[in-house]
Design a protein around this motif. Structure first.
Motif: not given
Length: 135
Positions: A48-74
Motif C-alpha cells: 500500500m505504500t509503494s505500489d499504490v498510486v496516490a494522485h489527486k488532481v487539482s481542480l481549483e480555479g479551472i473554470e477560470n482557465e480556457s476550458c473547451v466545451t466537451y464534444s465526443p467528436a473532438n
C-alpha cells in the motif's frame, strides 16, 4: 456487507498501473493487502505504500482557465480542462485510452461528479457507409 475499496496500483500481470479492488488483509502487515486487478482479474499482494498510486488532481480555479466545451467528436490532451454542458461541470483530462473495439476514450476528473470516462473522436457512420461494409 463490506464496503468495496478500489485503488490504482501496479499490476505485475498487466505490467501497468490498473484499478484494483482490495479484497483482504494480510495478518501482521498493515502495508500489504490482497488486491484483484479489474483488467486481468488476477489476485495479488500489493504494498500500500509503494505500489499504490496516490494522485489527486487539482481542480481549483479551472473554470477560470480556457476550458473547451466537451464534444465526443473532438480530441483532447491529458491536462486539458473541459466543460460538460449537459452536466454543468468542469473537469480536467487525466488519462487517455483505446478501448477493445478501437474507440478512443478519455478519463476526466470533474469537480462535482468525480472521475468519468468519455468518448473521444467518435465518428457516427451513415447508413450508406454501414451498407457498403456489409457488401
Amino acid at each position: 456487507m463490506a464496503k468495496v475499496k478500489n485503488v490504482e496500483a501496479f499490476c505485475s500481470i498487466c505490467n501497468g498501473i490498473r484499478k484494483m479492488e482490495l479484497t483482504g488483509d494480510i495478518s501482521g502487515d498493515d502495508n500489504r493487502r490482497w488486491a484483484k486487478c479489474k483488467k486481468c482479474k488476477q489476485t495479488m499482494i500489493i504494498n500500500m505504500t509503494s505500489d499504490v498510486v496516490a494522485h489527486k488532481v487539482s481542480l481549483e480555479g479551472i473554470e477560470n482557465e480556457s476550458c473547451v466545451t466537451y464534444s465526443p467528436a473532438n480530441a483532447y490532451e491529458v491536462g486539458q480542462t473541459i466543460f460538460h454542458e449537459n452536466w454543468d461541470d468542469f473537469g480536467k483530462v487525466v488519462a487517455k485510452e483505446i478501448l477493445s473495439n478501437g474507440q478512443k476514450s478519455i478519463s476526466v476528473e470533474f469537480q462535482k461528479l468525480g472521475n468519468k470516462r468519455l468518448v473521444e473522436l467518435y465518428i457516427k457512420q451513415t447508413d450508406q457507409e454501414e451498407q457498403s461494409e456489409v457488401i
